[in-house]
Write a protein that holds these residues in place. Structure first.
Motif, PDB file in Angstrom:
ATOM      1  N   THR A 159       0.812  -1.220   0.000  1.00 43.83           N
ATOM      2  CA  THR A 159       0.000   0.000   0.000  1.00 43.83           C
ATOM      3  C   THR A 159       0.846   1.271   0.000  1.00 43.83           C
ATOM      4  N   SER A 160       2.162   1.144   0.243  1.00 40.73           N
ATOM      5  CA  SER A 160       3.033   2.329   0.258  1.00 40.73           C
ATOM      6  C   SER A 160       3.498   2.670  -1.158  1.00 40.73           C
ATOM      7  N   SER A 161       2.536   2.856  -2.073  1.00 41.08           N
ATOM      8  CA  SER A 161       2.910   3.029  -3.483  1.00 41.08           C
ATOM      9  C   SER A 161       2.916   4.473  -3.940  1.00 41.08           C
ATOM     10  N   SER A 162       2.249   5.343  -3.185  1.00 41.35           N
ATOM     11  CA  SER A 162       2.091   6.721  -3.669  1.00 41.35           C
ATOM     12  C   SER A 162       3.437   7.410  -3.881  1.00 41.35           C
ATOM     13  N   SER A 163       4.427   7.095  -3.040  1.00 38.46           N
ATOM     14  CA  SER A 163       5.736   7.747  -3.189  1.00 38.46           C
ATOM     15  C   SER A 163       6.395   7.341  -4.505  1.00 38.46           C
ATOM     16  N   PHE A 164       6.277   6.062  -4.891  1.00 34.67           N
ATOM     17  CA  PHE A 164       6.882   5.628  -6.151  1.00 34.67           C
ATOM     18  C   PHE A 164       6.218   6.302  -7.344  1.00 34.67           C
ATOM     19  N   GLU A 165       4.915   6.475  -7.266  1.00 32.70           N
ATOM     20  CA  GLU A 165       4.198   7.165  -8.341  1.00 32.70           C
ATOM     21  C   GLU A 165       4.714   8.598  -8.473  1.00 32.70           C
ATOM     22  N   ALA A 166       4.907   9.265  -7.331  1.00 33.51           N
ATOM     23  CA  ALA A 166       5.420  10.635  -7.335  1.00 33.51           C
ATOM     24  C   ALA A 166       6.862  10.682  -7.836  1.00 33.51           C
ATOM     25  N   TYR A 167       7.679   9.696  -7.408  1.00 31.21           N
ATOM     26  CA  TYR A 167       9.069   9.651  -7.859  1.00 31.21           C
ATOM     27  C   TYR A 167       9.136   9.564  -9.387  1.00 31.21           C
ATOM     28  N   MET A 168       8.340   8.663  -9.961  1.00 28.31           N
ATOM     29  CA  MET A 168       8.409   8.452 -11.406  1.00 28.31           C
ATOM     30  C   MET A 168       7.878   9.645 -12.184  1.00 28.31           C
ATOM     31  N   ALA A 169       6.848  10.294 -11.655  1.00 27.52           N
ATOM     32  CA  ALA A 169       6.343  11.513 -12.300  1.00 27.52           C
ATOM     33  C   ALA A 169       7.404  12.608 -12.279  1.00 27.52           C
ATOM     34  N   ALA A 170       8.105  12.733 -11.157  1.00 26.15           N
ATOM     35  CA  ALA A 170       9.170  13.740 -11.044  1.00 26.15           C
ATOM     36  C   ALA A 170      10.317  13.429 -11.993  1.00 26.15           C
ATOM     37  N   MET A 171      10.660  12.146 -12.132  1.00 25.16           N
ATOM     38  CA  MET A 171      11.738  11.752 -13.049  1.00 25.16           C
ATOM     39  C   MET A 171      11.354  12.049 -14.497  1.00 25.16           C
ATOM     40  N   LEU A 188      21.591  19.469 -11.943  1.00 24.14           N
ATOM     41  CA  LEU A 188      20.313  19.972 -12.453  1.00 24.14           C
ATOM     42  C   LEU A 188      19.177  19.007 -12.124  1.00 24.14           C
ATOM     43  N   ALA A 189      19.422  17.730 -12.358  1.00 22.42           N
ATOM     44  CA  ALA A 189      18.389  16.720 -12.087  1.00 22.42           C
ATOM     45  C   ALA A 189      18.063  16.678 -10.599  1.00 22.42           C
ATOM     46  N   ASP A 190      19.095  16.749  -9.771  1.00 23.73           N
ATOM     47  CA  ASP A 190      18.880  16.726  -8.321  1.00 23.73           C
ATOM     48  C   ASP A 190      18.026  17.916  -7.883  1.00 23.73           C
ATOM     49  N   GLY A 191      18.333  19.090  -8.439  1.00 20.79           N
ATOM     50  CA  GLY A 191      17.568  20.292  -8.098  1.00 20.79           C
ATOM     51  C   GLY A 191      16.109  20.179  -8.515  1.00 20.79           C
ATOM     52  N   GLN A 192      15.871  19.616  -9.694  1.00 21.60           N
ATOM     53  CA  GLN A 192      14.498  19.492 -10.182  1.00 21.60           C
ATOM     54  C   GLN A 192      13.716  18.428  -9.410  1.00 21.60           C
ATOM     55  N   LEU A 193      14.414  17.376  -8.982  1.00 19.79           N
ATOM     56  CA  LEU A 193      13.740  16.327  -8.202  1.00 19.79           C
ATOM     57  C   LEU A 193      13.420  16.780  -6.780  1.00 19.79           C
ATOM     58  N   SER A 194      14.204  17.725  -6.257  1.00 24.94           N
ATOM     59  CA  SER A 194      14.131  18.054  -4.828  1.00 24.94           C
ATOM     60  C   SER A 194      12.781  18.616  -4.403  1.00 24.94           C
ATOM     61  N   SER A 195      12.031  19.235  -5.333  1.00 22.30           N
ATOM     62  CA  SER A 195      10.730  19.788  -4.950  1.00 22.30           C
ATOM     63  C   SER A 195       9.732  18.676  -4.613  1.00 22.30           C
ATOM     64  N   VAL A 196       9.937  17.489  -5.196  1.00 19.02           N
ATOM     65  CA  VAL A 196       9.036  16.349  -4.949  1.00 19.02           C
ATOM     66  C   VAL A 196       9.661  15.350  -3.986  1.00 19.02           C
ATOM     67  N   VAL A 197      10.970  15.113  -4.140  1.00 12.67           N
ATOM     68  CA  VAL A 197      11.677  14.103  -3.336  1.00 12.67           C
ATOM     69  C   VAL A 197      12.577  14.835  -2.351  1.00 12.67           C
ATOM     70  N   GLN A 198      12.072  15.051  -1.152  1.00 11.05           N
ATOM     71  CA  GLN A 198      12.833  15.837  -0.166  1.00 11.05           C
ATOM     72  C   GLN A 198      14.040  15.088   0.394  1.00 11.05           C
ATOM     73  N   ASP A 199      13.940  13.763   0.481  1.00 13.49           N
ATOM     74  CA  ASP A 199      15.003  12.950   1.079  1.00 13.49           C
ATOM     75  C   ASP A 199      16.188  12.854   0.115  1.00 13.49           C
ATOM     76  N   MET A 200      17.339  13.394   0.531  1.00 20.24           N
ATOM     77  CA  MET A 200      18.508  13.428  -0.340  1.00 20.24           C
ATOM     78  C   MET A 200      18.986  12.015  -0.686  1.00 20.24           C
TER      79      MET A 200
END
Length: 302
Positions: A159-171, A188-200
């Motif tokens: 059931t912990s799938s929402s984060s993966f959906e968000a990760y893939m949309a951000a990618m 650049l990629a790290d900066g663009q991902l950071s708004s969705v994926v807070q965990d470094m």
């Protein structure tokens, strides 16, 4: 790498597309870690009472690759004398892309690969998606799996799938100009991902999939297929037969992926299951607490 390189390096080779298992099978590279005897790569492991110890095969999780287990595979090979391999799932790492992302297809890939490499029966260790693939293979073909480790996953719907959906949309939304240096592209990629994926740490994990092809940066994972089949990846095929071999469910103490309500189904399908929790570890147990992870694996192999 070529076969003649030094034993301190991890060995890899490529198998032709579609040559293994069912059509579209996609395990294109395997890595063999050196064993502790100092022999050349790919040599047989130490034996016990005249019989070689079963090899250990690692299967990574969703959006991961065989490199996730490189250091652990090498250390485990050195400490146990076993042959240790890490494998890329279809649509991940160096393996070919395929529109089929079912667990049945991924199990079929292994059913073709493992006997071809002379690795059966083996110890199968799978994390998350790789754990579900390992469980299904053990249930379908128990004679191929000497013992099984499922890392922070269970044989029920996740059931912990929402984060993966968000990760893939951000990618998918990443935009990197052509011909920029790799270091700049990653930043650049790290900066663009950071708004969705807070965990470094999670961003660093996702960025292992960023590759340069002909001056352009792209993701080596097949995001279209993974996004399309995410519901299937989060589910688990209904099974009737149980797996009779020893099984370890190794859980992250801070993770919510395996719930107590899953225990009856775990025990129905894996009657010899034992559960062990690694304290202060999240879902990526092997990355968060590598020493504790290794100790648990070694204890289970004894």
């Amino acid at each position: 790498m070529r076969a003649g390189e030094q034993a301190s390096r991890t060995r890899s080779w490529r198998l032709p597309h579609g040559a293994l298992g069912a059509p579209g099978s996609s395990f294109s590279r395997v890595h063999v870690a050196p064993n502790s005897s100092g022999s050349r790569e790919g040599a047989e492991p130490r034996s016990v009472k005249g019989a070689a110890l079963p090899a250990v095969v690692f299967l990574h999780g969703l959006l991961g690759s065989k490199t996730n287990f490189n250091s652990i595979a090498k250390a485990l090979a050195q400490q146990t004398g076993r042959r240790v391999l890490t494998v890329d799932a279809r649509n991940h790492g160096d393996s070919p892309h395929s529109p089929d992302m079912s667990y049945e297809a991924m199990s079929q890939d292994l059913q073709g690969l493992l006997p071809q490499l002379g690795l059966v029966p083996c110890v199968l260790i799978g994390h998350s998606m790789g754990g579900k693939t390992a469980m299904l293979l053990a249930l379908q073909r128990p004679e191929l799996v000497e013992r099984l480790v499922a890392v922070d996953i269970s044989p029920v719907e996740t059931t912990s799938s929402s984060s993966f959906e968000a990760y893939m949309a951000a990618m998918k939304a990443i935009d990197i100009p052509d011909e920029v240096p790799r270091s700049r592209a990653r930043k650049l990629a790290d900066g663009q991902l950071s708004s969705v994926v807070q965990d470094m740490a999670v961003r660093q994990f996702l960025l292992t999939n960023l590759v340069e092809v002909g001056g352009r940066f792209m993701w080596r994972v097949n995001l279209d297929a993974l996004t399309q089949h995410l519901d299937k990846i989060m589910a688990f095929p209904l099974q009737q037969e149980s797996y009779p071999g020893p099984t370890l469910f190794l859980l992250g103490g801070n993770s919510k992926f395996v719930h107590p309500s899953h225990h009856p189904e775990i025990m129905r399908l894996f009657p010899r299951a034992q559960m062990q929790t690694v304290r202060n570890a999240g879902h990526w147990v092997h990355a968060d607490r590598p020493q504790d992870f290794m100790a648990a694996i070694r204890g289970f192999l004894v």
